[in-house]
Design a protein around this motif. Structure first.
Motif, short mmCIF file in Angstrom:
data_model
loop_
_atom_site.label_atom_id
_atom_site.label_comp_id
_atom_site.label_asym_id
_atom_site.label_seq_id
_atom_site.Cartn_x
_atom_site.Cartn_y
_atom_site.Cartn_z
N GLU A 198 0.88 20.50 -24.98
CA GLU A 198 1.55 20.12 -26.22
C GLU A 198 2.06 18.70 -26.07
O GLU A 198 2.82 18.39 -25.14
CB GLU A 198 2.71 21.07 -26.52
N VAL A 212 3.48 18.55 -33.16
CA VAL A 212 2.80 18.70 -31.88
C VAL A 212 1.29 18.54 -32.04
O VAL A 212 0.70 19.07 -32.99
CB VAL A 212 3.12 20.09 -31.27
N THR A 260 -2.02 19.60 -29.96
CA THR A 260 -2.36 20.51 -28.87
C THR A 260 -3.71 20.14 -28.27
O THR A 260 -4.62 19.70 -28.97
CB THR A 260 -2.40 21.97 -29.37
#
Length: 353
Positions: free
Chosen positions: A82, A93, A95
């Motif tokens: 993250e 965020v 990912t």
């Protein structure tokens, strides 16, 4: 008989329900910390080659103890990185997949540069302050496990250099561009066709560059660079040395395939640039036959009837074409249209039909 069947069915259902509740109530708890580490926290990406690994993230693979005391569970653990801007508290965020049952994830300079400039849309430069942490998940009905945070300060570089000018139009996302030379950060190369008798160009990677006081020098913002046309130019930029080279090119095909003999390597057969298709083409008989000793179906592309700039392939005519690459081969004797496509930096291609 029906009465006994009903009793048996109810008994089995009761036992299965009890088993299900027991399974659902068993919790898997990590027996050790992730111990998430980064090999570096400050990264200046232009100081390494695009294929060089500049960041290695490592962690302890998780093991789980079961709450029913039955021992250590072997569970498939999915790891995800993250990434968020420093101070954002991971509210926004990005990912990145880190695999299943893994304990590390590496990043090359090129991979990180693409992530920060294209993926995150950040302007070239920096340093950009970001934070990264690891998320581990092992079952849909269990809470995730997260690591401590690692700080990153990343300075990016421009992977493409745009060319614009009086005959190419104003600078835009569709302007012709040069690509970064593999393994040579801050060096760029590509081909641009200039259609008029007199053309002026500049370069931009977010910063505008033009000609300096000395021939071939590059400064910001600099002066317009004048180039005669109509011609296709190979443009090379070295930001470290602050220089540029503009080489006018005309292309041809050369090799035994053009004559079915070694004499075909003595002189290029000229190709013509098509301003509509933006391809160099030639239609001609190619009598070369590799059944003849010496590999007479072989050929290459070269500029200006000279070997200083030539394109071939080192792996059975595979693409993209490479500077100074090995010989290409025709399908066999016949009349073909051969096309050379120089529109995409680092991905020069050809076709023979």
């Amino acid at each position: 008989m029906q009465r006994y069947t009903l009793i048996l069915t109810l008994l089995l259902a009761s036992l299965l329900g009890a088993c299900k509740r027991d399974i659902d109530n068993v919790q898997a708890t990590p027996t050790a910390d992730l111990n998430f580490t980064a090999s570096a926290n400050t990264l200046t990406l232009a100081s390494a080659g695009p294929a060089d690994t500049v960041l290695r993230l490592r962690w302890n693979p998780l093991q789980f103890g079961l709450s029913d005391g039955s021992g250590i569970a072997v569970l498939p653990v999915t790891y995800t990185l993250e990434l968020a801007a420093a101070g954002n508290q991971f509210l926004n965020v990005t990912t990145i997949d880190a695999g299943v049952n893994t304990n590390r994830r590496g990043f090359t300079a090129g991979e990180l540069n693409t992530l920060f400039t294209s993926g995150l849309g950040l302007a070239v430069g920096g340093p950009n302050a970001y934070e990264v942490r690891l998320r581990a998940t092992y079952a849909s009905n269990q809470s995730v496990v997260r690591s401590a945070v690692q700080s990153l300060a990343v300075t990016t570089y421009a992977s493409q250099f745009y060319v614009y000018g009086n005959t190419l139009g104003a600078l835009s996302a569709t302007s012709p561009k040069l690509g970064e030379v593999a393994g040579s950060p801050s060096q760029y190369e590509g081909y641009v066709y200039l259609p008029a008798a007199t053309n002026t160009i500049r370069f931009s990677n977010g910063t505008t560059y033009g000609g300096g006081g000395a021939a071939g020098s590059l400064v910001s913002p600099g002066a317009d660079i004048s180039l005669a046309g109509p011609r296709m130019y190979r443009l090379q930029v070295n930001l470290t040395a602050r220089t540029y080279v503009a080489t006018a090119t005309t292309w041809g095909i050369i090799g035994a395939a053009t004559t079915n003999s070694g004499a075909g390597w003595n002189q290029s057969v000229p190709m013509t640039y098509n301003t509509t298709t933006k391809l160099w083409t030639v239609t001609m008989p190619l009598p070369g036959n590799n059944g003849t000793a010496g590999g007479n179906a072989d050929f290459k592309f070269r500029a200006n009837n000279d070997w200083a700039i030539n394109l071939g392939s080192n792996t059975s005519s595979a693409l993209p074409l490479l500077y100074g690459g090995g010989n290409l081969t025709t399908p066999g004797p016949g009349t073909y249209t051969v096309s050379l496509d120089l529109n995409t930096p680092n991905n020069y291609t050809y076709s023979i039909r």
